[in-house]
Each structure stands twice: as structure tokens, then as C-alpha cells.
Design a protein around this motif. Structure first.
Motif, PDB file in Angstrom:
ATOM      1  N   GLU A 169     -36.958  17.974 -14.208  1.00 34.57           N
ATOM      2  CA  GLU A 169     -36.596  18.158 -12.968  1.00 34.57           C
ATOM      3  C   GLU A 169     -37.619  17.805 -12.156  1.00 34.57           C
ATOM      4  O   GLU A 169     -37.222  17.200 -10.285  1.00 34.57           O
ATOM      5  CB  GLU A 169     -37.027  19.853 -12.460  1.00 34.57           C
ATOM      6  CG  GLU A 169     -36.395  20.715 -13.754  1.00 34.57           C
ATOM      7  CD  GLU A 169     -34.973  20.540 -13.581  1.00 34.57           C
ATOM      8  OE1 GLU A 169     -34.491  20.402 -13.041  1.00 34.57           O
ATOM      9  OE2 GLU A 169     -34.482  20.695 -14.352  1.00 34.57           O
ATOM     10  N   CYS A 170     -39.271  17.348 -12.049  1.00 38.03           N
ATOM     11  CA  CYS A 170     -39.846  16.781 -10.862  1.00 38.03           C
ATOM     12  C   CYS A 170     -38.970  14.746 -11.369  1.00 38.03           C
ATOM     13  O   CYS A 170     -39.534  14.382 -10.427  1.00 38.03           O
ATOM     14  CB  CYS A 170     -40.706  15.803 -11.298  1.00 38.03           C
ATOM     15  SG  CYS A 170     -42.168  17.660 -11.475  1.00 38.03           S
ATOM     16  N   CYS A 230     -42.856  23.227 -13.971  1.00 42.72           N
ATOM     17  CA  CYS A 230     -44.152  22.297 -14.758  1.00 42.72           C
ATOM     18  C   CYS A 230     -45.259  22.402 -14.060  1.00 42.72           C
ATOM     19  O   CYS A 230     -46.440  21.826 -15.149  1.00 42.72           O
ATOM     20  CB  CYS A 230     -43.886  20.874 -15.129  1.00 42.72           C
ATOM     21  SG  CYS A 230     -43.852  19.524 -13.672  1.00 42.72           S
TER      22      CYS A 230
HETATM   23 ZN   LIG Z   1     -41.736  19.143 -13.028  1.00 45.29          ZN
END
Ligand SMILES: [Zn+2]
Length: 352
Positions: free
Chosen positions: A262-263, A350
Motif C-alpha cells: 500500500e506504501c 504496515c
Molecule cells: Zn504500508
């Protein structure tokens, strides 16, 4: 400790215009000093049978009258480039003997690396071309356990690159055929089969606890789902595949150590929506027709480079280049592109 060593079998010697060449390719040393050349050659020959470094010191002092500094210099040449291996590491007919030489060449302790691999469980998510090739490489390398997840049946058009499958397998289950072929190549490996698709976060319980998930499927949103599941279960994972002619592997995501999917920026992906309804509709019609080209050699490239990183990561030797990087090998131009994975401090998946 009086550990005995032998000359690594991957060491070759010869003279070039520059001097004495010891080793080969990435582990080569060139010895220019004539005095040193003699003692280096003598040392290489001395280690054709097992000796300790203490014995070598005595040998060089008595037979070659070398002083302590020169002896240090000789030992340095052999130690720095992994020219010596512990005795009994290389047993020619042993199953993993050639792999062990590679681990040693790469700076790993061969028995330790093999032991690590023999305790690892890898999930292969998607049993197409990439899953075939990565799976067979892990099985033959002596990974302990594989879980194969896919619910597809084998089609005739798969045979160009899904090379574990035969013509007789067309119409049969991919996981069953792979399991059969893998078991034939290494009967010590445990193979589990799951005829499922991980296509939503609800499939959380299906993903067994393991040391690594290899994603080689293309179902919609698979990366997001697996990312969420793997970060909550703290399982490392890597995506491997191709974009047209580009072989792509990584990043190797490691929960607790690297930023997550997602980052990882999605800025390179074009979107196909428009505020104008008719334009959106035209784009939808064009895109729905899309079929990815796929050729054996590009599947093999992505799979082999990814497998090397996977073995390094699981076996704990060398450098796995895809940790924190997505790497693309553009086969039309032979260029390599790396996209680095940056942490997003506001990521809820995360950052804890
Ligand atoms: Zn992340």
C-alpha cells in the motif's frame, strides 16, 4: 580452532598479460608480484588436500622462507574471495553439492544455507508459468514444503511456458499436475494443494502460516488482499511476473522490516476513468479486450531472477536485490529498471 580447508573446486589458475589469475569471473584475483605468484600457486596446490591455516603458516615459513607479513598477504588473498572451503563441504555425488559451491562462492556457509532451506515452507499463489518455474526451482533446491494455491485447469495455450505440464494434462487441475511433477523431482519435499483463489480479504484463513508467499497470479486486487493478510500474519511475500516484454520481480515485502504494498507508489499505473461518461465507456470497451502477451523466455527470466533472490532470502546468503525494490528487466532493450519502495508514514497496514 584447527578447521581444515581445501581449495574450492571453482578456483582456476592461469597467467594473463597482467599476472597470475586466481579464480574466475566474479571471484577473480590478479597477482602481479612474481614472489607472491609462486607462494600463491604453492598455497593453491597445498590445499588440494585438507590443511589448517596453522599448517599453511608452517609450510610457507619452512618451504618458502616467507616472513609473517607475506604470509598474511597470501592468506588474505585466499580468505577474501572464498577461495577456500571447509573440508567435506563438497562431496561430488551429494544431491546439493553444486548448489553448495554456489552458496560458498556467494559468501554463505553452504551447510547452514542448505539447512535453512530444508526448514522453509513457501506458498505459491498462482500455478501458471511463473508458479511452474519458481516452484520447480525451489523443490529441486531442497526447500522443505510448498503449498500450491490455484483453481485453474490446464489449457492447451498454457503449454508454451507452463513447462511442467504435458499434453495429457490439458483439462486437468494445475495444482494436481504440479504436485505430481514436483514430487517426481524431489520426493523429500512436502507438497500441499489448495484449489482456491485468494480473491478477497475473507480468504484470510486459507493462507497457511509459512516463510514466504510468492504471488504469480493476476486476479483483480490480489496484491491488496495478500498485502493485508500477510502484514497481519507477518509473512513475507513477493510478486513475480511480467509486463508485456518486461520481466518483473519484487519488491520482496517483509513485515516488520520493509514498507508494504500500500506504501509502494501506484503512480506508474494509468487510470481508465474520466468525468465524461462516453470517454469512460470507450476506454472500458478497449481495455476489456486486453490480453497479456506471455512468452516462455520472459517467464523464465522473471522466475529465475526472483528464485535467486528467494533462495538468498530464505537461505540467508548474499544480497536479495528485490528487498525494497521492484526490478524490471526490459527484454527488448536489455535495460534494468529499479523502483524503490518508500515508506508512507500514514500507512495503516504496515506502520504500527
Ligand atoms: Zn504500508
Amino acid at each position: 580452532m584447527n578447521q581444515k580447508y581445501v581449495l574450492a573446486p571453482y578456483v582456476k589458475v592461469g597467467f594473463s598479460e597482467k599476472g597470475l589469475e586466481l579464480g574466475f569471473g566474479s571471484i577473480q584475483s590478479t597477482i602481479t608480484s612474481p614472489q607472491l605468484q609462486n607462494s600463491i600457486l604453492a598455497t593453491a596446490a597445498y590445499f588440494l588436500s585438507p590443511h589448517s591455516l596453522e599448517e599453511l603458516v608452517g609450510f610457507l615459513k619452512n618451504d618458502y622462507q616467507l616472513d609473517d607479513i607475506s604470509i598474511e598477504e597470501v592468506i588474505d588473498v585466499f580468505r577474501k574471495k572464498n577461495f577456500l572451503i571447509e573440508e567435506n563441504i563438497y562431496i561430488k555425488n551429494e544431491r546439493y553439492s553444486r548448489h553448495k559451491l554456489f552458496y560458498s562462492l556467494s559468501g554463505g556457509a553452504p551447510i547452514g544455507v542448505q539447512h535453512e532451506l530444508s526448514n522453509k515452507h513457501v506458498v505459491i499463489l498462482g500455478c501458471g508459468g511463473i508458479g511452474n518455474l519458481i516452484g520447480v526451482n525451489l523443490v529441486t533446491a531442497g526447500v522443505n514444503q510448498l503449498t500450491l494455491i490455484d483453481n485453474d485447469l490446464i489449457e492447451l495455450s498454457n503449454l508454451t511456458r507452463q513447462i511442467m505440464f504435458t499434453e495429457e494434462d490439458v483439462g486437468k487441475s494445475k495444482t494436481a499436475a504440479l504436485s505430481r511433477e514436483f514430487q517426481r523431482r524431489n520426493s523429500n519435499v512436502i507438497i500441499n494443494v489448495l484449489n482456491e483463489r485468494i480473491d478477497s480479504k475473507d480468504k484470510y484463513d486459507l493462507l497457511p502460516s509459512c516463510d514466504l508467499v510468492v504471488i504469480s497470479g493476476d486476479s483483480n486486487g490480489i496484491m491488496n488482499h495478500v498485502n493485508a493478510i500477510c502484514y497481519s500474519k507477518k509473512i513475507p511475500f513477493i510478486n513475480v511476473g511480467y509486463i508485456q516484454d518486461v520481466a518483473v520481480w519484487g519488491p520482496l515485502f517483509i513485515p516488520g522490516s520493509t514498507a508494504c504494498y500500500e506504501c509502494f507508489g501506484k503512480n506508474n499505473i494509468a487510470h481508465s476513468t474520466s468525468s465524461k461518461k462516453d470517454i469512460s465507456e470507450i476506454m472500458r470497451k478497449i481495455n476489456v479486450n486486453y490480453q497479456a502477451p506471455s512468452i516462455g523466455p520472459v517467464n523464465m527470466l522473471a522466475s529465475s531472477l526472483a528464485t535467486l533472490d528467494i533462495l538468498k532470502f530464505l537461505g540467508k546468503f548474499g544480497t536479495a536485490h528485490s528487498i525494497k525494490s521492484r526490478i524490471g528487466l526490459w527484454t527488448h532493450s536489455l535495460e534494468i529498471e529499479k523502483q524503490h519502495n518508500q515508506e508512507n508514514p500514514s500507512c495503516i497496514t504496515c506502520i504500527q
